[in-house]
Scaffold this motif. Structure first.
Motif, PDB file in Angstrom:
ATOM      1  N   HIS A 224      -6.617 -16.010  -7.366  1.00  9.36           N
ATOM      2  CA  HIS A 224      -6.789 -14.564  -7.308  1.00  9.36           C
ATOM      3  C   HIS A 224      -6.998 -14.163  -5.853  1.00  9.36           C
ATOM      4  N   ILE A 225      -6.065 -13.365  -5.321  1.00  6.04           N
ATOM      5  CA  ILE A 225      -6.091 -13.004  -3.905  1.00  6.04           C
ATOM      6  C   ILE A 225      -6.085 -11.486  -3.771  1.00  6.04           C
ATOM      7  N   PRO A 226      -7.157 -10.897  -3.202  1.00  7.70           N
ATOM      8  CA  PRO A 226      -7.152  -9.444  -2.985  1.00  7.70           C
ATOM      9  C   PRO A 226      -6.107  -9.070  -1.940  1.00  7.70           C
ATOM     10  N   VAL A 227      -5.315  -8.050  -2.235  1.00  5.52           N
ATOM     11  CA  VAL A 227      -4.215  -7.688  -1.335  1.00  5.52           C
ATOM     12  C   VAL A 227      -4.108  -6.181  -1.158  1.00  5.52           C
ATOM     13  N   ASP A 228      -3.587  -5.815   0.005  1.00 13.41           N
ATOM     14  CA  ASP A 228      -3.101  -4.456   0.239  1.00 13.41           C
ATOM     15  C   ASP A 228      -1.595  -4.498   0.028  1.00 13.41           C
ATOM     16  N   VAL A 229      -1.046  -3.515  -0.677  1.00 13.11           N
ATOM     17  CA  VAL A 229       0.371  -3.560  -1.058  1.00 13.11           C
ATOM     18  C   VAL A 229       1.030  -2.201  -0.862  1.00 13.11           C
ATOM     19  N   ILE A 230       2.267  -2.237  -0.377  1.00 12.65           N
ATOM     20  CA  ILE A 230       3.081  -1.021  -0.339  1.00 12.65           C
ATOM     21  C   ILE A 230       4.510  -1.395  -0.697  1.00 12.65           C
ATOM     22  N   GLY A 231       5.181  -0.531  -1.474  1.00 10.96           N
ATOM     23  CA  GLY A 231       6.580  -0.729  -1.835  1.00 10.96           C
ATOM     24  C   GLY A 231       7.436   0.325  -1.170  1.00 10.96           C
ATOM     25  N   SER A 232       8.643  -0.059  -0.781  1.00 12.27           N
ATOM     26  CA  SER A 232       9.533   0.866  -0.090  1.00 12.27           C
ATOM     27  C   SER A 232      10.971   0.640  -0.546  1.00 12.27           C
ATOM     28  N   PRO A 233      11.753   1.700  -0.697  1.00  8.46           N
ATOM     29  CA  PRO A 233      13.160   1.527  -1.081  1.00  8.46           C
ATOM     30  C   PRO A 233      13.999   1.020   0.090  1.00  8.46           C
ATOM     31  N   ILE A 234      15.078   0.312  -0.226  1.00  8.09           N
ATOM     32  CA  ILE A 234      16.092  -0.054   0.768  1.00  8.09           C
ATOM     33  C   ILE A 234      17.296   0.831   0.492  1.00  8.09           C
ATOM     34  N   ARG A 235      17.785   1.528   1.501  1.00  8.51           N
ATOM     35  CA  ARG A 235      18.915   2.450   1.320  1.00  8.51           C
ATOM     36  C   ARG A 235      20.113   2.002   2.153  1.00  8.51           C
ATOM     37  N   ASN A 236      21.316   2.313   1.638  1.00  3.72           N
ATOM     38  CA  ASN A 236      22.525   2.026   2.397  1.00  3.72           C
ATOM     39  C   ASN A 236      22.884   3.228   3.262  1.00  3.72           C
ATOM     40  N   ILE A 237      24.048   3.160   3.913  1.00  5.50           N
ATOM     41  CA  ILE A 237      24.429   4.234   4.835  1.00  5.50           C
ATOM     42  C   ILE A 237      24.698   5.551   4.116  1.00  5.50           C
ATOM     43  N   HIS A 238      24.875   5.503   2.796  1.00  2.68           N
ATOM     44  CA  HIS A 238      25.085   6.721   2.009  1.00  2.68           C
ATOM     45  C   HIS A 238      23.777   7.256   1.436  1.00  2.68           C
ATOM     46  N   ASN A 239      22.668   6.684   1.890  1.00  2.76           N
ATOM     47  CA  ASN A 239      21.333   7.074   1.434  1.00  2.76           C
ATOM     48  C   ASN A 239      21.101   6.762  -0.038  1.00  2.76           C
ATOM     49  N   GLU A 240      21.827   5.786  -0.571  1.00  2.00           N
ATOM     50  CA  GLU A 240      21.642   5.340  -1.956  1.00  2.00           C
ATOM     51  C   GLU A 240      20.641   4.185  -1.971  1.00  2.00           C
ATOM     52  N   THR A 241      19.754   4.179  -2.945  1.00  2.00           N
ATOM     53  CA  THR A 241      18.776   3.106  -3.065  1.00  2.00           C
ATOM     54  C   THR A 241      19.459   1.869  -3.643  1.00  2.00           C
ATOM     55  N   ILE A 242      19.502   0.794  -2.851  1.00  2.00           N
ATOM     56  CA  ILE A 242      20.197  -0.431  -3.273  1.00  2.00           C
ATOM     57  C   ILE A 242      19.227  -1.595  -3.464  1.00  2.00           C
ATOM     58  N   GLY A 243      17.939  -1.344  -3.276  1.00  2.00           N
ATOM     59  CA  GLY A 243      16.944  -2.394  -3.449  1.00  2.00           C
ATOM     60  C   GLY A 243      15.572  -1.883  -3.039  1.00  2.00           C
ATOM     61  N   ALA A 244      14.631  -2.793  -2.957  1.00  2.00           N
ATOM     62  CA  ALA A 244      13.263  -2.415  -2.572  1.00  2.00           C
ATOM     63  C   ALA A 244      12.592  -3.563  -1.832  1.00  2.00           C
ATOM     64  N   ILE A 245      11.551  -3.228  -1.094  1.00  2.00           N
ATOM     65  CA  ILE A 245      10.767  -4.218  -0.352  1.00  2.00           C
ATOM     66  C   ILE A 245       9.294  -4.029  -0.686  1.00  2.00           C
ATOM     67  N   ILE A 246       8.607  -5.141  -0.919  1.00  2.00           N
ATOM     68  CA  ILE A 246       7.151  -5.137  -1.063  1.00  2.00           C
ATOM     69  C   ILE A 246       6.572  -5.759   0.192  1.00  2.00           C
ATOM     70  N   VAL A 247       5.648  -5.070   0.821  1.00  2.00           N
ATOM     71  CA  VAL A 247       4.920  -5.601   1.977  1.00  2.00           C
ATOM     72  C   VAL A 247       3.459  -5.716   1.567  1.00  2.00           C
ATOM     73  N   PHE A 248       2.873  -6.903   1.721  1.00  2.00           N
ATOM     74  CA  PHE A 248       1.483  -7.084   1.304  1.00  2.00           C
ATOM     75  C   PHE A 248       0.776  -8.080   2.213  1.00  2.00           C
ATOM     76  N   CYS A 249      -0.539  -8.029   2.187  1.00  2.00           N
ATOM     77  CA  CYS A 249      -1.322  -8.941   3.024  1.00  2.00           C
ATOM     78  C   CYS A 249      -2.622  -9.309   2.308  1.00  2.00           C
ATOM     79  N   ASP A 250      -3.099 -10.487   2.606  1.00  2.00           N
ATOM     80  CA  ASP A 250      -4.354 -10.994   2.056  1.00  2.00           C
ATOM     81  C   ASP A 250      -5.503 -10.316   2.803  1.00  2.00           C
ATOM     82  N   ILE A 251      -6.378  -9.626   2.071  1.00  2.00           N
ATOM     83  CA  ILE A 251      -7.480  -8.913   2.721  1.00  2.00           C
ATOM     84  C   ILE A 251      -8.825  -9.589   2.450  1.00  2.00           C
ATOM     85  N   THR A 252      -8.792 -10.862   2.072  1.00  2.00           N
ATOM     86  CA  THR A 252     -10.036 -11.584   1.777  1.00  2.00           C
ATOM     87  C   THR A 252     -10.977 -11.574   2.971  1.00  2.00           C
TER      88      THR A 252
END
Length: 276
Positions: A224-252
């Motif tokens: 069990h690891i306490p984390v800070d998390v944010i999700g963000s869309p990945i867009r192509n040149i047409h501004n279409e959402t083609i995926g997502a990214i999760i960025v997180f870090c251990d805040i223990t």
């Protein structure tokens, strides 16, 4: 163009065998044949062919178009349709799956071979573009100071950097292609209930989405690891959402420092009550 693997999906066995014989005479490899949409999906996952020749009308609950949609989204394998049906509604449904070709029955060997070669060449060009784009994104992810996981539009993992591998317990080869919920499991520290994965909102709404304080990552080893998390869309040149990214870090460590400070200010042990 020799030695590429082609999956044949055709519910008429004599027709399927004839296509298989033609393909092998061209120098292609036919590792298997499928007669239903369900079998086609399973064989595509198992054999990972370079191309799928897909009959649109198949027996069973899943027709060729539905099977092609799953194969396209989950396996990134191009599909060329084989069909005797050319009505507008069927063609419109087929176009939605972004096929690499469409061959009307009956067809001769020259037409078959030409369409296959065009489809494989198009696939090679797209793979080169995807490789260059993915390489840039992956390189960026690997040099970020936080743990990062990326997904495709269906929420399946496309990359996981070293920090994310260390925290989740999943190696790169284990995580690729898996649903992100399976690799990145998070719960609410207070209630113990599952927390919605941030990629879902990022993919659905195309917006940034952060998880509240008190989010805990459950690793593969059940740590069990306490984390800070944010999700963000990945867009192509047409501004279409083609995926997502999760960025997180251990805040223990950060939480330990905060608790030590609170212990100093308000008394030992009381910081646990304040934090909860």
């Amino acid at each position: 163009m020799a030695n590429e693997k082609i999956l044949v999906v055709e519910d008429e066995r004599i027709v399927a065998l004839d296509i298989k014989h033609s393909l092998e005479s061209f120098g292609y490899v036919v590792p298997c044949m499928a007669s239903t949409g369900e079998d086609a999906i399973q064989m595509a996952k198992r054999y990972k062919p370079d191309l799928v020749l897909m009959d649109i009308v198949l027996k069973g609950d899943i027709d060729g178009i539905e099977a092609a949609t799953v194969i396209h989204n989950n396996c990134r394998i191009p599909v060329v349709y084989l069909t005797a049906y050319s009505d507008e509604r069927t063609l419109q449904r087929a176009k939605m799956t972004e096929p690499f070709g469409h061959i009307l029955k009956p067809f001769d060997n020259r037409e078959l071979r030409t369409n296959i070669e065009i489809a494989l060449h198009k696939r090679a060009l797209e793979q080169e573009k995807l490789f260059n784009n993915d390489s840039w994104i992956n390189s960026l992810m690997d040099n970020v100071g936080d743990a990062v996981i990326s997904t495709d539009a269906s929420g399946r993992v496309t990359h996981i950097n070293l920090l994310a591998q260390a925290l989740t317990g999943y190696r790169l080869e284990e995580a690729i292609g898996e649903p992100v919920d399976r690799v990145f499991k998070v719960i609410c520290e207070t209630t113990g209930k599952a927390v919605p994965n941030p990629t879902k909102k990022a993919l659905r709404e195309g917006t940034f989405y952060g998880l509240c304080e008190g989010t805990v990552l459950i690793s593969k080893e059940q740590n069990h690891i306490p984390v800070d998390v944010i999700g963000s869309p990945i867009r192509n040149i047409h501004n279409e959402t083609i995926g997502a990214i999760i960025v997180f870090c251990d805040i223990t460590e950060r939480r330990d420092i905060e608790r030590s400070f609170l212990d100093y200010i308000i008394g030992p042990g009381l910081s646990q009550t304040v934090n909860h």
